[in-house]
Design a protein around this motif. Structure first.
Motif, PDB file in Angstrom:
ATOM      1  N   LEU A   1       1.519  -3.940  11.406  1.00 26.06           N
ATOM      2  CA  LEU A   1       2.206  -2.885  12.118  1.00 26.06           C
ATOM      3  C   LEU A   1       1.832  -2.853  13.595  1.00 26.06           C
ATOM      4  CD1 LEU A   1       1.879   0.011   9.512  1.00 26.06           C
ATOM      5  CD2 LEU A   1       3.894  -1.371   9.984  1.00 26.06           C
ATOM      6  N   GLY A   2       0.725  -3.435  13.950  1.00 27.20           N
ATOM      7  CA  GLY A   2       0.320  -3.479  15.346  1.00 27.20           C
ATOM      8  C   GLY A   2      -0.174  -2.152  15.904  1.00 27.20           C
ATOM      9  N   LEU A   3      -0.709  -1.296  15.064  1.00 26.73           N
ATOM     10  CA  LEU A   3      -1.218   0.000  15.512  1.00 26.73           C
ATOM     11  C   LEU A   3      -2.730  -0.038  15.667  1.00 26.73           C
ATOM     12  CD1 LEU A   3       0.717   2.343  13.045  1.00 26.73           C
ATOM     13  CD2 LEU A   3       1.317   1.817  15.405  1.00 26.73           C
ATOM     14  N   SER A   4      -3.224   0.741  16.601  1.00 26.05           N
ATOM     15  CA  SER A   4      -4.669   0.903  16.712  1.00 26.05           C
ATOM     16  C   SER A   4      -5.097   1.945  15.676  1.00 26.05           C
ATOM     17  CB  SER A   4      -5.037   1.388  18.113  1.00 26.05           C
ATOM     18  OG  SER A   4      -4.585   2.711  18.300  1.00 26.05           O
ATOM     19  N   PRO A   5      -6.382   2.002  15.322  1.00 22.43           N
ATOM     20  CA  PRO A   5      -6.834   3.014  14.361  1.00 22.43           C
ATOM     21  C   PRO A   5      -6.484   4.435  14.792  1.00 22.43           C
ATOM     22  CG  PRO A   5      -8.543   1.375  14.662  1.00 22.43           C
ATOM     23  CD  PRO A   5      -7.462   1.084  15.687  1.00 22.43           C
ATOM     24  N   GLU A   6      -6.492   4.696  16.079  1.00 22.40           N
ATOM     25  CA  GLU A   6      -6.178   6.033  16.579  1.00 22.40           C
ATOM     26  C   GLU A   6      -4.713   6.397  16.376  1.00 22.40           C
ATOM     27  OE1 GLU A   6      -7.669   3.615  18.567  1.00 22.40           O
ATOM     28  OE2 GLU A   6      -9.688   4.338  18.162  1.00 22.40           O
ATOM     29  N   GLN A   7      -3.852   5.400  16.235  1.00 21.14           N
ATOM     30  CA  GLN A   7      -2.422   5.637  16.052  1.00 21.14           C
ATOM     31  C   GLN A   7      -2.028   5.722  14.578  1.00 21.14           C
ATOM     32  OE1 GLN A   7      -1.438   2.064  18.308  1.00 21.14           O
ATOM     33  NE2 GLN A   7      -0.182   3.343  19.643  1.00 21.14           N
ATOM     34  N   ALA A   8      -2.945   5.416  13.678  1.00 21.54           N
ATOM     35  CA  ALA A   8      -2.626   5.344  12.250  1.00 21.54           C
ATOM     36  C   ALA A   8      -3.091   6.588  11.507  1.00 21.54           C
ATOM     37  CB  ALA A   8      -3.280   4.106  11.650  1.00 21.54           C
ATOM     38  N   LEU A   9      -2.493   6.779  10.344  1.00 15.34           N
ATOM     39  CA  LEU A   9      -2.870   7.854   9.437  1.00 15.34           C
ATOM     40  C   LEU A   9      -2.753   7.295   8.024  1.00 15.34           C
ATOM     41  CD1 LEU A   9      -3.566  10.868   8.997  1.00 15.34           C
ATOM     42  CD2 LEU A   9      -1.098  11.302   8.929  1.00 15.34           C
ATOM     43  N   VAL A  10      -3.810   7.415   7.244  1.00 19.69           N
ATOM     44  CA  VAL A  10      -3.838   6.886   5.882  1.00 19.69           C
ATOM     45  C   VAL A  10      -3.763   8.028   4.883  1.00 19.69           C
ATOM     46  CG1 VAL A  10      -5.291   5.735   4.168  1.00 19.69           C
ATOM     47  CG2 VAL A  10      -5.116   4.796   6.467  1.00 19.69           C
ATOM     48  N   PHE A  11      -2.850   7.910   3.923  1.00 22.24           N
ATOM     49  CA  PHE A  11      -2.774   8.810   2.776  1.00 22.24           C
ATOM     50  C   PHE A  11      -3.366   8.043   1.608  1.00 22.24           C
ATOM     51  CE2 PHE A  11       0.384  10.415   5.634  1.00 22.24           C
ATOM     52  CZ  PHE A  11       0.375  11.785   5.442  1.00 22.24           C
ATOM     53  N   GLU A  12      -4.427   8.566   0.997  1.00 22.70           N
ATOM     54  CA  GLU A  12      -5.168   7.797  -0.011  1.00 22.70           C
ATOM     55  C   GLU A  12      -5.631   8.710  -1.140  1.00 22.70           C
ATOM     56  OE1 GLU A  12      -6.424   5.149  -2.129  1.00 22.70           O
ATOM     57  OE2 GLU A  12      -5.837   4.309  -0.196  1.00 22.70           O
TER      58      GLU A  12
END
Length: 70
Positions: free
Chosen positions: A1-12
């Protein structure tokens, strides 16, 4: 996806997934009730009881949910 960790959100919904995402610096949301409140809070302050497919459609993420074409 080419996102940095700050741009991502994980549902787990698992300890392993929440731990891995947190270690990568990604914000997390716990899904479901497999973890006790104390366990969940060790990883994230955020939780939802379940995810509904409409959430992804409305967010424009439907393509991410499709299986790869053969």
């Amino acid at each position: 996806l080419g996102l940095s960790p700050e741009q991502a959100l994980v549902f787990e919904d698992s300890r392993t997934g929440l731990s891995s995402a947190g270690a990568a610096g990604i914000r997390t949301v716990a899904v479901g009730d497999a973890l006790s409140d104390a366990e969940r809070e060790a990883f994230t302050p955020y939780a939802v009881p379940a995810l509904h497919p409409a959430l992804f459609r409305e967010a424009g993420a439907a393509q991410l949910l499709k299986a790869p074409s053969a």
